[in-house]
Design a protein around this motif. Structure first.
Motif, short mmCIF file in Angstrom:
data_model
loop_
_atom_site.label_atom_id
_atom_site.label_comp_id
_atom_site.label_asym_id
_atom_site.label_seq_id
_atom_site.Cartn_x
_atom_site.Cartn_y
_atom_site.Cartn_z
N ASP A 3 0.12 1.83 -0.57
CA ASP A 3 -0.10 3.13 0.05
C ASP A 3 -1.45 3.10 0.76
O ASP A 3 -2.50 3.12 0.12
N LEU A 4 -1.42 3.04 2.08
CA LEU A 4 -2.65 2.94 2.85
C LEU A 4 -3.34 4.28 3.06
O LEU A 4 -4.45 4.32 3.59
N SER A 5 -2.74 5.35 2.62
CA SER A 5 -3.36 6.66 2.82
C SER A 5 -4.62 6.84 1.98
O SER A 5 -5.45 7.67 2.29
N PRO A 9 -9.98 8.34 3.82
CA PRO A 9 -11.37 8.84 3.77
C PRO A 9 -12.40 7.81 4.22
O PRO A 9 -13.38 8.15 4.86
N ILE A 10 -12.17 6.55 3.91
CA ILE A 10 -13.10 5.49 4.33
C ILE A 10 -13.06 5.35 5.85
O ILE A 10 -14.10 5.24 6.51
#
Length: 124
Positions: A3-5, A9-10
């Protein structure tokens, strides 16, 4: 499948940091050109290197004392950087941590005495 979500924030932080840093660099240049404050002279465009004029020839010799002072500064700066985490974790490491740091400081003092005796700290 990952999950790349969670990396959003980064990525958002990096985009904002890049935008702000670009703004801080380029906005003063644009404002100075628009207000007429951009008036380059030969003195303003001259290079400044360690308090002496820039070299005419790029192959001329450079005094090694600058490098020695920089290396000594880095060594003693790293020593100070190691002392803070050691002091914070001293309760967890106990006598073994204390002895290890004393050995490290002893080696550092021996290196400092050697540099002093050799004359690496002298500036003439």
């Amino acid at each position: 499948m990952t999950d790349l979500s969670q990396y959003l924030p980064i990525l958002l932080f990096l985009v904002i940091a890049l935008g702000l840093s670009s703004l801080f660099v380029f906005l003063p240049m644009v404002v100075s050109r628009l207000t007429g404050a951009h008036q380059p002279t030969e003195a303003k465009l001259a290079e400044y290197e360690c308090g002496f004029p820039a070299f005419e020839d790029s192959r001329s010799q450079f005094d090694v004392r600058f490098y020695l002072v920089a290396i000594l500064f880095i060594i003693f700066d790293l020593e100070a950087a190691f002392l803070f985490p050691w002091a914070v974790s001293l309760g967890d490491t106990g006598w073994v941590g204390w002895g290890t740091m004393m050995l490290f400081l002893f080696e550092l003092v021996i290196g400092f005495i050697y540099a002093w005796k050799v004359g690496a700290l002298e500036w003439e």
